[in-house]
Design an enzyme around this catalytic site. Structure first.
Site, PDB file in Angstrom:
ATOM      1  N   TYR A 168       0.862  -1.188   0.000  1.00  0.00           N
ATOM      2  CA  TYR A 168       0.000   0.000   0.000  1.00  0.00           C
ATOM      3  C   TYR A 168       0.896   1.234   0.000  1.00  0.00           C
ATOM      4  O   TYR A 168       1.901   1.269   0.723  1.00  0.00           O
ATOM      5  CB  TYR A 168      -0.894   0.031   1.240  1.00  0.00           C
ATOM      6  CG  TYR A 168      -2.330  -0.224   0.897  1.00  0.00           C
ATOM      7  CD1 TYR A 168      -2.988   0.600  -0.017  1.00  0.00           C
ATOM      8  CD2 TYR A 168      -3.038  -1.282   1.439  1.00  0.00           C
ATOM      9  CE1 TYR A 168      -4.305   0.365  -0.375  1.00  0.00           C
ATOM     10  CE2 TYR A 168      -4.354  -1.521   1.093  1.00  0.00           C
ATOM     11  CZ  TYR A 168      -4.978  -0.689   0.180  1.00  0.00           C
ATOM     12  OH  TYR A 168      -6.274  -0.916  -0.167  1.00  0.00           O
ATOM     13  N   GLU A 224      -0.518   4.799  -0.370  1.00  0.00           N
ATOM     14  CA  GLU A 224      -1.320   6.028  -0.543  1.00  0.00           C
ATOM     15  C   GLU A 224      -0.480   7.250  -0.170  1.00  0.00           C
ATOM     16  O   GLU A 224       0.376   7.182   0.710  1.00  0.00           O
ATOM     17  CB  GLU A 224      -2.571   5.964   0.336  1.00  0.00           C
ATOM     18  CG  GLU A 224      -3.587   4.993  -0.232  1.00  0.00           C
ATOM     19  CD  GLU A 224      -4.815   4.850   0.638  1.00  0.00           C
ATOM     20  OE1 GLU A 224      -5.076   5.732   1.465  1.00  0.00           O
ATOM     21  OE2 GLU A 224      -5.501   3.832   0.483  1.00  0.00           O
ATOM     22  N   ASP A 282      -6.236  15.469 -23.336  1.00  0.00           N
ATOM     23  CA  ASP A 282      -6.179  14.019 -23.113  1.00  0.00           C
ATOM     24  C   ASP A 282      -5.425  13.435 -24.314  1.00  0.00           C
ATOM     25  O   ASP A 282      -5.967  13.311 -25.407  1.00  0.00           O
ATOM     26  CB  ASP A 282      -7.615  13.495 -23.036  1.00  0.00           C
ATOM     27  CG  ASP A 282      -7.687  11.991 -22.900  1.00  0.00           C
ATOM     28  OD1 ASP A 282      -6.653  11.316 -23.110  1.00  0.00           O
ATOM     29  OD2 ASP A 282      -8.783  11.486 -22.598  1.00  0.00           O
ATOM     30  N   THR A 310      -2.934   7.702 -21.142  1.00  0.00           N
ATOM     31  CA  THR A 310      -2.702   6.321 -20.732  1.00  0.00           C
ATOM     32  C   THR A 310      -1.243   6.034 -21.054  1.00  0.00           C
ATOM     33  O   THR A 310      -0.586   6.791 -21.777  1.00  0.00           O
ATOM     34  CB  THR A 310      -3.588   5.331 -21.502  1.00  0.00           C
ATOM     35  OG1 THR A 310      -3.452   5.581 -22.892  1.00  0.00           O
ATOM     36  CG2 THR A 310      -5.039   5.443 -21.098  1.00  0.00           C
ATOM     37  N   LYS A 326      -0.957   2.741 -24.820  1.00  0.00           N
ATOM     38  CA  LYS A 326      -1.383   2.789 -26.235  1.00  0.00           C
ATOM     39  C   LYS A 326      -0.134   3.012 -27.086  1.00  0.00           C
ATOM     40  O   LYS A 326       0.761   2.180 -27.070  1.00  0.00           O
ATOM     41  CB  LYS A 326      -2.446   3.860 -26.420  1.00  0.00           C
ATOM     42  CG  LYS A 326      -3.726   3.583 -25.629  1.00  0.00           C
ATOM     43  CD  LYS A 326      -4.840   4.541 -25.985  1.00  0.00           C
ATOM     44  CE  LYS A 326      -6.159   4.181 -25.323  1.00  0.00           C
ATOM     45  NZ  LYS A 326      -6.327   4.759 -23.992  1.00  0.00           N
ATOM     46  N   ARG A 354      -0.506  -1.175 -18.807  1.00  0.00           N
ATOM     47  CA  ARG A 354      -1.828  -0.545 -18.726  1.00  0.00           C
ATOM     48  C   ARG A 354      -1.815   0.421 -17.550  1.00  0.00           C
ATOM     49  O   ARG A 354      -1.491   0.033 -16.423  1.00  0.00           O
ATOM     50  CB  ARG A 354      -2.920  -1.588 -18.471  1.00  0.00           C
ATOM     51  CG  ARG A 354      -2.991  -2.703 -19.463  1.00  0.00           C
ATOM     52  CD  ARG A 354      -4.343  -3.380 -19.429  1.00  0.00           C
ATOM     53  NE  ARG A 354      -5.321  -2.484 -20.023  1.00  0.00           N
ATOM     54  CZ  ARG A 354      -5.443  -2.263 -21.324  1.00  0.00           C
ATOM     55  NH1 ARG A 354      -4.673  -2.879 -22.185  1.00  0.00           N
ATOM     56  NH2 ARG A 354      -6.334  -1.415 -21.795  1.00  0.00           N
TER      57      ARG A 354
HETATM   58  N1  DSN Z   1     -10.744   2.339 -24.677  1.00  0.00           N
HETATM   59  C1  DSN Z   1      -9.889   3.350 -25.235  1.00  0.00           C
HETATM   60  C2  DSN Z   1      -9.877   3.312 -26.709  1.00  0.00           C
HETATM   61  O1  DSN Z   1      -9.976   2.232 -27.253  1.00  0.00           O
HETATM   62  O2  DSN Z   1      -9.765   4.335 -27.361  1.00  0.00           O
HETATM   63  C3  DSN Z   1     -10.264   4.689 -24.746  1.00  0.00           C
HETATM   64  O3  DSN Z   1     -10.753   4.617 -23.458  1.00  0.00           O
END
Ligand code: DSN
Length: 478
Positions: free
Chosen positions: A64, A66, A241, A270, A273, A279
């Protein structure tokens, strides 16, 4: 590191898991086999490196932590501090940001932290100053009631879902649409492009607290300098974003007006990607929002995932290597080759092409819904996802689009020639699929007819295309 060492690491891990629950070990092995065999064109997926994957499977998971680096609510976080600080340091260097917060578990979590930080900075802090108290617990019941109403009565202007925006940019069914009074900007129906004059007009009329830029399904670059000017003209916080295109920013494909970091008050992303990490999510910001952002856990998020922060540090270190810039450029080159191949074969693409990692096919030109197209492609070994197109008559469930992206196949090493071959396979499937009918003979948005021989033949060609580009060649589980 030799391939042998990596192979041994994964094989040993599976052996240990197999000793407890063999079905989990089998599913992990099957997942690798499936990923190796399919043509993965999901724009938001990638293949993380063995080092990144291995950094997640360890005892950091038990901790943990936090709070934030050096200021925890739990004792014994010195090693978590080390990996969190490394991840934040790599992120700051990579993106040229003054502050990085690497705890969010996902992009949605990162967006929630950003909304919360902006609300805390721009609405809550002035109210506390006015009441001459340091924290909300010290407010009178009446002042707290008034502040809660004010916090719940703020406005957000973001890109509409059907134009390529994300659910969290104010889509009503999402929590963001309930937190904020939201309005959307779309794209020009003639070109499919963002019309900055219209965005400025909407901002002037609506006067949002937050202007959000960024997308999940817009195949073009966004001029963040202009967007910041719009935000400034109405006193809004400018949030970007960059979840989808963070790898293109990291790899310096998007620079100047197209790099969000110097222009936005706050940037979320994120890490899995185009950035090719584990992730997870991340927030970048300047000093004015840093303290609020660092309170993300436990005020917005559950306990951080130290094993994932360790993997973020590894992946961000990889993204700082010179070869990452080459990878990022190849993502875009491949998307353009794929778009050109599809256009040459008669497909209709939203905006007529691409400038980033994704292509959005309007499959109504093939007489199909997105759902029918997605399933027909899947039957043929091509993994994509359906997506709304601007002003989509089929809504967000059936849709009229197929979104395809190149980060994953580029990681495998496929190039322009394979992208053209992929365009041929996609076109063949869509061209040979027809819309089906329901039990009453009425047109169906889900059913479709595709000759199984065509699906089989395309599937075989897709598999053949991948043979020279083995996935995780260093890992042998056999
Ligand atoms: N799930 C992501 C995507 O595929 O674009 C965005 O949240």
């Amino acid at each position: 590191m030799s391939h042998n060492v990596e192979s041994t690491a994964f094989r040993t891990a599976l052996e240990v898991i197999r000793g407890v629950e063999p079905r989990v070990a089998d599913a992990i092995g099957a997942e690798l086999a499936d990923q190796r065999e399919s043509l993965k064109l999901i724009a938001s997926e990638n293949y993380a490196s063995p080092a990144t994957l291995l950094a997640m499977g360890n005892w950091f998971s038990d901790k943990y932590a936090e709070g934030t680096i050096g200021r925890r609510f739990y004792a014994g976080c010195q090693n978590v501090d080390t990996v969190e600080a490394l991840a934040a340091e790599h992120a700051k260097e990579l993106f040229g940001a003054s502050h990085a917060y690497v705890q969010p578990h996902s992009g949605i979590d990162a967006n929630l932290v950003a909304f919360w930080a902006i609300l805390a900075d721009r609405v809550e802090s002035p109210a506390l100053r006015k009441a001459q108290v340091r924290q909300v617990n010290e407010l009178t019941e009446a002042d707290w009631f008034a502040l809660r109403r004010e916090l719940g009565n703020q406005r957000m202007l973001g890109m509409s879902l059907d134009a390529g925006g994300h659910l969290t940019h104010g889509f009503r069914p999402n929590i963001s649409g309930k937190m904020f009074d939201q309005r959307s900007y779309g794209t020009d129906p003639a070109t499919g492009l963002i019309d900055y004059d219209r965005v400025a007009e909407a901002a002037r009329e609506f006067k949002p607290l937050i202007l959000v830029a960024g997308y999940s399904a817009y195949p073009r670059k966004v001029n963040f300098r202009i967007m910041r000017e719009i935000a400034d003209s109405v006193g809004a916080a400018f949030m970007v974003d960059m979840a989808h295109f963070a790898g293109l920013v990291a790899g310096k494909v998007f620079t100047g007006d197209f790099d969000p970091v110097p222009h936005a008050h706050i940037v979320t992303t994120t890490t899995h990607k185009s950035l090719r990490g584990p992730r997870g999510g991340m927030v970048l910001c300047g000093p004015e929002l840093a303290d609020q952002v660092d309170r993300g856990c436990p005020m917005v998020l559950g306990g951080p995932l130290p094993h994932v922060m360790a993997a973020k540090a590894v992946a961000l270190a990889e993204a700082r290597r010179p070869d990452f810039a080459d990878y990022a450029q190849r993502i875009v080159d491949n998307a353009q080759a794929l778009a050109d191949g599809l256009l040459r074969r008669g497909a209709t693409l939203v905006t007529g092409g691409t400038e980033n990692h994704l292509v959005l096919i309007d499959v109504s030109g093939y007489g199909l819904t997105g759902r029918q197209a997605e399933q027909a492609l899947l039957d043929s070994g091509i993994v994509t996802n359906r997506n709304a197109v601007p002003q989509d008559p089929n809504g967000a469930w059936y849709t009229s689009g197929i979104r395809i992206g190149t980060p994953a196949l580029t990681t495998r090493g496929l190039g322009a020639a394979e992208m053209d071959a992929t365009a041929e396979l996609i076109h063949t499937v869509l061209d040979r699929t027809t819309a089906g009918t329901g039990p009453d003979g009425a047109p169906s948005k889900a059913k479709y007819v595709l000759d199984p021989a065509v699906a089989e033949s395309v599937g075989k060609q897709a598999a053949d295309l991948l043979v020279p580009f083995p996935l995780y060649p260093e890992v042998s589980l056999g």
